[in-house]
Scaffold this active site. Sequence first.
Site, PDB file in Angstrom:
ATOM      1  N   ARG A   1       0.801  -1.215   0.000  1.00 15.00           N
ATOM      2  CA  ARG A   1       0.000   0.000   0.000  1.00 15.00           C
ATOM      3  C   ARG A   1       0.842   1.277   0.000  1.00 15.00           C
ATOM      4  NH1 ARG A   1      -2.730  -4.120   2.086  1.00 15.00           N
ATOM      5  NH2 ARG A   1      -0.649  -4.530   2.859  1.00 15.00           N
ATOM      6  N   THR A   2       1.763   1.397   0.959  1.00 16.92           N
ATOM      7  CA  THR A   2       2.455   2.673   1.152  1.00 16.92           C
ATOM      8  C   THR A   2       3.319   3.018  -0.058  1.00 16.92           C
ATOM      9  OG1 THR A   2       2.539   2.037   3.481  1.00 16.92           O
ATOM     10  CG2 THR A   2       3.815   3.965   2.832  1.00 16.92           C
TER      11      THR A   2
ATOM     12  N   LYS B   1      26.096  -5.012  -1.304  1.00 21.65           N
ATOM     13  CA  LYS B   1      27.574  -5.016  -1.296  1.00 21.65           C
ATOM     14  C   LYS B   1      28.118  -4.294  -0.075  1.00 21.65           C
ATOM     15  CE  LYS B   1      27.323  -4.511  -6.312  1.00 21.65           C
ATOM     16  NZ  LYS B   1      27.454  -3.488  -7.368  1.00 21.65           N
TER      17      LYS B   1
ATOM     18  N   ARG C   1      11.251   3.847   3.884  1.00 20.04           N
ATOM     19  CA  ARG C   1      10.754   2.788   4.784  1.00 20.04           C
ATOM     20  C   ARG C   1      11.949   1.937   5.181  1.00 20.04           C
ATOM     21  NH1 ARG C   1       5.635  -1.176   4.580  1.00 20.04           N
ATOM     22  NH2 ARG C   1       4.722   0.784   5.247  1.00 20.04           N
TER      23      ARG C   1
ATOM     24  N   HIS D   1       4.559   5.604  11.714  1.00 24.32           N
ATOM     25  CA  HIS D   1       4.137   5.491  10.312  1.00 24.32           C
ATOM     26  C   HIS D   1       3.184   6.674  10.100  1.00 24.32           C
ATOM     27  CE1 HIS D   1       2.990   3.984   6.512  1.00 24.32           C
ATOM     28  NE2 HIS D   1       2.687   2.741   6.805  1.00 24.32           N
TER      29      HIS D   1
HETATM   30  N1   CP Z   1      -0.318  -0.154   5.924  1.00 23.33           N
HETATM   31  C1   CP Z   1       0.875  -0.388   5.368  1.00 23.33           C
HETATM   32  O1   CP Z   1       1.883   0.219   5.724  1.00 23.33           O
HETATM   33  O2   CP Z   1       0.869  -1.341   4.377  1.00 23.33           O
HETATM   34  P1   CP Z   1       2.134  -1.756   3.527  1.00 23.33           P
HETATM   35  O3   CP Z   1       3.105  -2.461   4.441  1.00 23.33           O
HETATM   36  O4   CP Z   1       1.613  -2.667   2.447  1.00 23.33           O
HETATM   37  O5   CP Z   1       2.745  -0.507   2.959  1.00 23.33           O
END
Ligand code: CP
Length: 322
Positions: free
Chosen positions: A69-70, A97, A119, A147
């Site tokens: 999603r993100t 590496k 992320r 998040h």
């Molecule tokens: N909600 C969320 O962060 O989903 P993803 O891990 O798929 O990005």
Amino acid sequence: MSKQLGNQADDYRWPHRHLLSLEELSSQDIRFLLTTALGFESVSTRSVKKVPALRGRVVVNLFFEDSTRTRASFHLAASRLSADVLEFSAKGSSVAKGETLIDTARNIEAMGVDAIVVRHQQSGAARMVSQAVGCSVLNAGDGQHEHPTQGLLDVFTIAKRLNRTDTFDFTGLKVAIVGDIAHSRVARSNVHALQKLGARVVLVGPPTLLPGGFRDMGCELSHDLDAVLPGVDAVNMLRVQFERLTSQAFPSVREYSSLFGLTAARMQRARKDILVMHPGPMNRGLEIESAVADSPNSTILEQVTNGLAIRMAGLFLTVGAS
Ligand code: CP
């Protein structure tokens, strides 16, 4: 904008070059971002789904952890703002590496980048990157820390469903967050966003996954979902993050599900109009039954849709502030 921001609206300017956590945003910042997202919503319903807000700018998705999603949402959000988007995954890169996170980020920035979306499995990774580069950095989830865009899209979804987008004032609302609180960056960001908008938060889970420290953040803690359900306007179900567990947190998946799973039978205890939320990915049959996840109470796919406008607003404001 003035209705949402009160008398200070005319003086307000978005002050943040980065979007790293909701803890460091004021309630005014959060309401301003949510209001900006409202303005971007219509872009996704046009036949040509683009505005020129970030034309000529470059956004990089720097993902060291899996995401559905993100990652897709930030990519689409940047595209809809007319930015060029570069996708980076640790797998297949020079990270294999031995290149460090900071060297990777600096090398990517050296290509002329305006925003890096990070992320990473390590809490604090997005802040580390922000301290090493000159462009904007947006946290797409760092370890167990935060998040922020998930927290924002969750409160945006509640506001839309409960007709509170005029003021984004959540006074009188109570939200339960249920499950693996200990490992959840989504829970932390939700707590900050919900409380700053005026909602009360109750966290529910087994003692091993519910750290007492959350009481200091002003949350109510409970191990009894059945007792909590009748009194809340929304319930946000979290995935058990088996990949982050270092020891067995509960006797069996069956027992977890029977105590903390949101089943159709358990929903009989809840208000008829309760909002059922989940950030995804869902473990159907563990923390949530399919009949509930796919019911009219569920906002799960709306959360995903709303994420686009939130991420457009986040990119637009932070890059603008740079
Ligand atoms: N909600 C969320 O962060 O989903 P993803 O891990 O798929 O990005």
